[in-house]
Write a protein that holds these residues in place. Structure first.
Motif, PDB file in Angstrom:
ATOM      1  N   ALA A 315       0.831  -1.208   0.000  1.00 47.19           N
ATOM      2  CA  ALA A 315       0.000   0.000   0.000  1.00 47.19           C
ATOM      3  C   ALA A 315       0.866   1.259   0.000  1.00 47.19           C
ATOM      4  O   ALA A 315       0.549   2.244  -0.681  1.00 47.19           O
ATOM      5  N   ILE A 316       1.981   1.230   0.743  1.00 42.31           N
ATOM      6  CA  ILE A 316       2.888   2.381   0.758  1.00 42.31           C
ATOM      7  C   ILE A 316       3.505   2.588  -0.629  1.00 42.31           C
ATOM      8  O   ILE A 316       3.611   3.706  -1.122  1.00 42.31           O
ATOM      9  N   TRP A 317       3.888   1.481  -1.260  1.00 47.27           N
ATOM     10  CA  TRP A 317       4.537   1.569  -2.562  1.00 47.27           C
ATOM     11  C   TRP A 317       3.551   1.868  -3.693  1.00 47.27           C
ATOM     12  O   TRP A 317       3.956   2.296  -4.775  1.00 47.27           O
ATOM     13  N   LYS A 318       2.289   1.652  -3.460  1.00 47.39           N
ATOM     14  CA  LYS A 318       1.291   1.772  -4.523  1.00 47.39           C
ATOM     15  C   LYS A 318       1.308   3.145  -5.183  1.00 47.39           C
ATOM     16  O   LYS A 318       1.289   3.271  -6.410  1.00 47.39           O
ATOM     17  N   GLY A 319       1.344   4.189  -4.371  1.00 43.32           N
ATOM     18  CA  GLY A 319       1.355   5.539  -4.925  1.00 43.32           C
ATOM     19  C   GLY A 319       2.597   5.820  -5.737  1.00 43.32           C
ATOM     20  O   GLY A 319       2.530   6.404  -6.828  1.00 43.32           O
ATOM     21  N   ARG A 320       3.756   5.418  -5.216  1.00 48.95           N
ATOM     22  CA  ARG A 320       5.020   5.673  -5.925  1.00 48.95           C
ATOM     23  C   ARG A 320       5.093   4.888  -7.232  1.00 48.95           C
ATOM     24  O   ARG A 320       5.498   5.421  -8.270  1.00 48.95           O
ATOM     25  N   LYS A 321       4.705   3.624  -7.206  1.00 44.60           N
ATOM     26  CA  LYS A 321       4.803   2.791  -8.404  1.00 44.60           C
ATOM     27  C   LYS A 321       3.847   3.260  -9.503  1.00 44.60           C
ATOM     28  O   LYS A 321       4.089   3.008 -10.687  1.00 44.60           O
ATOM     29  N   SER A 322       2.777   3.923  -9.116  1.00 44.64           N
ATOM     30  CA  SER A 322       1.781   4.354 -10.104  1.00 44.64           C
ATOM     31  C   SER A 322       2.005   5.785 -10.571  1.00 44.64           C
ATOM     32  O   SER A 322       1.228   6.293 -11.389  1.00 44.64           O
ATOM     33  N   ALA A 323       3.036   6.443 -10.073  1.00 46.15           N
ATOM     34  CA  ALA A 323       3.179   7.890 -10.256  1.00 46.15           C
ATOM     35  C   ALA A 323       3.175   8.329 -11.718  1.00 46.15           C
ATOM     36  O   ALA A 323       2.518   9.310 -12.083  1.00 46.15           O
ATOM     37  N   PHE A 324       3.929   7.626 -12.583  1.00 45.35           N
ATOM     38  CA  PHE A 324       4.029   8.064 -13.973  1.00 45.35           C
ATOM     39  C   PHE A 324       2.664   8.046 -14.656  1.00 45.35           C
ATOM     40  O   PHE A 324       2.243   9.022 -15.278  1.00 45.35           O
ATOM     41  N   ALA A 325       1.972   6.919 -14.546  1.00 41.53           N
ATOM     42  CA  ALA A 325       0.656   6.818 -15.190  1.00 41.53           C
ATOM     43  C   ALA A 325      -0.363   7.709 -14.501  1.00 41.53           C
ATOM     44  O   ALA A 325      -1.295   8.212 -15.142  1.00 41.53           O
ATOM     45  N   ALA A 326      -0.188   7.920 -13.195  1.00 39.38           N
ATOM     46  CA  ALA A 326      -1.185   8.658 -12.414  1.00 39.38           C
ATOM     47  C   ALA A 326      -1.337  10.099 -12.862  1.00 39.38           C
ATOM     48  O   ALA A 326      -2.427  10.674 -12.745  1.00 39.38           O
ATOM     49  N   VAL A 327      -0.268  10.712 -13.383  1.00 39.43           N
ATOM     50  CA  VAL A 327      -0.384  12.120 -13.750  1.00 39.43           C
ATOM     51  C   VAL A 327      -1.368  12.330 -14.894  1.00 39.43           C
ATOM     52  O   VAL A 327      -1.825  13.452 -15.135  1.00 39.43           O
ATOM     53  N   GLY A 328      -1.720  11.246 -15.570  1.00 39.57           N
ATOM     54  CA  GLY A 328      -2.753  11.348 -16.583  1.00 39.57           C
ATOM     55  C   GLY A 328      -4.099  11.754 -16.009  1.00 39.57           C
ATOM     56  O   GLY A 328      -4.973  12.231 -16.745  1.00 39.57           O
ATOM     57  N   ARG A 329      -4.256  11.605 -14.686  1.00 42.12           N
ATOM     58  CA  ARG A 329      -5.499  12.028 -14.035  1.00 42.12           C
ATOM     59  C   ARG A 329      -5.567  13.532 -13.834  1.00 42.12           C
ATOM     60  O   ARG A 329      -6.645  14.081 -13.621  1.00 42.12           O
ATOM     61  N   ILE A 330      -4.423  14.198 -13.866  1.00 41.91           N
ATOM     62  CA  ILE A 330      -4.435  15.646 -13.607  1.00 41.91           C
ATOM     63  C   ILE A 330      -3.923  16.459 -14.791  1.00 41.91           C
ATOM     64  O   ILE A 330      -3.871  17.677 -14.719  1.00 41.91           O
ATOM     65  N   SER A 331      -3.541  15.774 -15.881  1.00 35.66           N
ATOM     66  CA  SER A 331      -3.046  16.484 -17.051  1.00 35.66           C
ATOM     67  C   SER A 331      -3.345  15.670 -18.306  1.00 35.66           C
ATOM     68  O   SER A 331      -3.141  14.450 -18.316  1.00 35.66           O
ATOM     69  N   PRO A 332      -3.796  16.316 -19.395  1.00 33.96           N
ATOM     70  CA  PRO A 332      -4.087  15.584 -20.628  1.00 33.96           C
ATOM     71  C   PRO A 332      -2.848  14.950 -21.263  1.00 33.96           C
ATOM     72  O   PRO A 332      -2.944  13.944 -21.951  1.00 33.96           O
ATOM     73  N   ALA A 333      -1.697  15.561 -21.051  1.00 36.82           N
ATOM     74  CA  ALA A 333      -0.464  15.042 -21.639  1.00 36.82           C
ATOM     75  C   ALA A 333       0.712  15.424 -20.751  1.00 36.82           C
ATOM     76  O   ALA A 333       0.630  16.363 -19.949  1.00 36.82           O
ATOM     77  N   TYR A 334       1.804  14.693 -20.878  1.00 41.66           N
ATOM     78  CA  TYR A 334       2.983  14.981 -20.061  1.00 41.66           C
ATOM     79  C   TYR A 334       4.223  14.369 -20.687  1.00 41.66           C
ATOM     80  O   TYR A 334       4.140  13.439 -21.493  1.00 41.66           O
ATOM     81  N   ILE A 335       5.358  14.919 -20.318  1.00 39.55           N
ATOM     82  CA  ILE A 335       6.658  14.400 -20.738  1.00 39.55           C
ATOM     83  C   ILE A 335       7.350  13.837 -19.499  1.00 39.55           C
ATOM     84  O   ILE A 335       7.473  14.523 -18.483  1.00 39.55           O
ATOM     85  N   VAL A 336       7.803  12.590 -19.578  1.00 39.61           N
ATOM     86  CA  VAL A 336       8.547  11.973 -18.481  1.00 39.61           C
ATOM     87  C   VAL A 336      10.034  12.250 -18.700  1.00 39.61           C
ATOM     88  O   VAL A 336      10.595  11.830 -19.711  1.00 39.61           O
ATOM     89  N   GLN A 337      10.649  12.963 -17.794  1.00 36.87           N
ATOM     90  CA  GLN A 337      12.068  13.262 -17.929  1.00 36.87           C
ATOM     91  C   GLN A 337      12.874  12.369 -16.978  1.00 36.87           C
ATOM     92  O   GLN A 337      12.323  11.781 -16.040  1.00 36.87           O
ATOM     93  N   ASP A 338      14.166  12.272 -17.226  1.00 40.34           N
ATOM     94  CA  ASP A 338      15.025  11.356 -16.467  1.00 40.34           C
ATOM     95  C   ASP A 338      16.436  11.919 -16.448  1.00 40.34           C
ATOM     96  O   ASP A 338      17.166  11.790 -17.423  1.00 40.34           O
TER      97      ASP A 338
END
Length: 483
Positions: A315-338
């Motif tokens: 449960a603790i890791w759930k939020g972190r592991k989903s972070a990349f896909a999750a931003v689709g809930r607050i933005s129509p598009a995004y760029i993942v940088q590294d």
């Protein structure tokens, strides 16, 4: 009949009936990887099932002078598997056998289409696991992990894919089948191959290291009012001599996205959360946990949670592991940088990212492997707003500039691919890039393996580094062909 059509007819003759895809609708399935801003419809897609079939495909590509690109699960985030409209996309997803598990030898031999998590699931009951754990480990494939030298949350303590690959059977760009091993004398060809992003050949079998499951694992979540306080906690933990299995951080915007997507239940009002995982002998973990808990409180954590079970840890890791896909809930598009920076530079770089947000009016959600300074800024934008994509791309590039300016790198684990090739000269000199090209040419003189990736200005093998104009002398002499 075009060259590609002639090649397709030959491919159909050496592969199973359903292993060659030419239907335009089906081809679009493969037009991008996880970085959807770059798209291209492949000329033809093949789905081999054996090493021999992969070798046959590569030999035919070489015979016809047609470029080829390898693809696994398509979860990459740098456009490394972006296909060529004039080439062949070699998809290894059907090569998913676990060939051998050797528990006494602590190793497993797998095909490239085997998913990362499947290795751990195959040996968990025997007390072992596969350490590298990208966030997409449920679906990403080992072949892709090898190509990109993938990391994950636990690479702070356990290292990247290259630290866990013992050998690889590869098909070279000539179509030869070669075994590379970590124990080979001479040059470290296996080390060169891991992380080469498909430019040196295609892995068809990989021997990976299995790690013994630790006696104890403790996962802690600490909530802070701001990311600066969390950063101080990270520095203090490492300075205390504690090397956790993982230290991850998310800022307020990333937390907001995770809550919207998976309802992770992180503490209300948190401006940042820190996830710290400790593993090892029980007595050592207990001692380290006491130190980490104290440091987090001293650094300003207003709430600390500790997982009391495997379910609570998940449960603790759930939020972190989903972070990349999750931003689709607050933005129509995004760029993942590294990008990567020294840990000590984290506060200055994060402050710089804040300034970029204000300057360009672009939101950035910060998720990162805090322990080793590997940043994953998520640059949010809306294509429907004129000019916003362009501003987001500028912010994305300037974040990489910040990383380099502070002694870091333009990539930590996502690779260069097509997305970051233009940034390579910001980090490497012309001589550096020329030397890298020489290695690539040693493996691939024809330049057919994943061309157009990694290097900003591809050149002919044998050419001295430098800017050249006009027809190349070797082309003019009829001794080489420019692709």
């Amino acid at each position: 009949m075009s060259v590609l059509e002639r090649l397709t007819a030959r491919l159909t003759a050496v592969l199973p009936p359903d292993a060659v895809v030419t239907d335009p609708v089906r081809l679009r399935t493969y037009e991008c990887d996880g970085l959807t801003v770059h798209r291209a419809t492949p000329g033809v897609v093949v789905l081999p099932e054996t090493t021999e079939q992969v070798a046959a495909v590569v030999r035919l590509c070489r015979e016809h002078g047609v470029p080829f690109v390898a693809r696994g699960s398509g979860t990459g985030l740098s456009g490394g598997a972006l296909p060529r409209a004039d080439g062949v996309l070699v998809v290894t997803s059907r090569m998913r056998r676990i060939v051998e598990i050797d528990i006494p030898g602590r190793r497993a031999v797998v095909e490239p289409g085997v998913t990362n998590l499947a290795i751990t699931e195959a040996v968990r009951d025997q007390g072992y696991y596969y350490a590298p754990d990208p966030s997409s480990q449920q679906i990403c494939s080992i072949g892709g992990n090898v190509a990109e030298n993938s990391g994950g949350a636990h690479c702070l303590k356990y290292g990247f894919t290259v630290n866990h690959v013992l050998a690889a059977e590869i098909v070279t760009p000539d179509g030869d089948v070669v075994e590379l091993s970590a124990g080979d004398p001479g040059y470290d060809l296996l080390g060169a191959f891991v992380g080469s992003e498909g430019t040196l050949g295609i892995a068809t079998k990989i021997t990976v290291r299995l790690s013994r499951a630790p006696e104890a694992v403790t996962t802690l979540l600490a909530a802070f009012t701001g990311i600066e306080a969390g950063g101080r906690a990270v520095s203090a933990i490492i300075a205390a001599g504690v090397v956790p299995a993982a230290i991850e951080m998310m800022d307020a915007l990333a937390i907001e996205a995770a809550e919207a997507a998976v309802r992770c239940g992180y503490p209300a009002g948190a401006g940042a959360v820190l996830v710290v995982e400790l593993d090892g002998p029980r007595a050592e973990v207990e001692h380290q946990f006491a130190a980490v808990e104290r440091i987090c409180r001293d650094s300003g954590a207003f709430e600390i949670r500790t997982a009391a079970s495997a379910e609570e840890r998940a449960a603790i890791w759930k939020g972190r592991k989903s972070a990349f896909a999750a931003v689709g809930r607050i933005s129509p598009a995004y760029i993942v940088q590294d990008g990567v920076v020294p840990r000590t530079a984290l506060p200055r770089v994060l402050a710089g990212i804040d300034r970029l947000q204000e300057e360009y009016g672009i939101r950035v959600a910060n998720v990162f492997h805090a322990g080793d300074g590997n940043l994953h800024p998520l640059v949010l934008f809306d294509d429907a707003v004129p000019g916003e994509r362009e501003r987001a791309e500028i912010v994305s590039g300037r974040i990489l500039d910040l990383c380099v300016e502070h002694g870091g790198s333009i990539t930590g684990e996502h690779g260069v691919g097509v997305d970051k090739a233009r940034y390579m000269p910001r980090m490497f000199t012309e001589d550096d890039l020329g030397t890298m090209q020489l290695l690539r040419c040693a493996f691939d003189p024809e330049g057919l393996a994943n061309p157009g990736k990694v290097f900003p200005t591809p050149r002919l093998c044998g050419e001295a580094p430098g800017v050249r104009t006009g027809v190349h002398p070797l082309v003019e002499a009829g001794l080489a062909e420019q692709f």
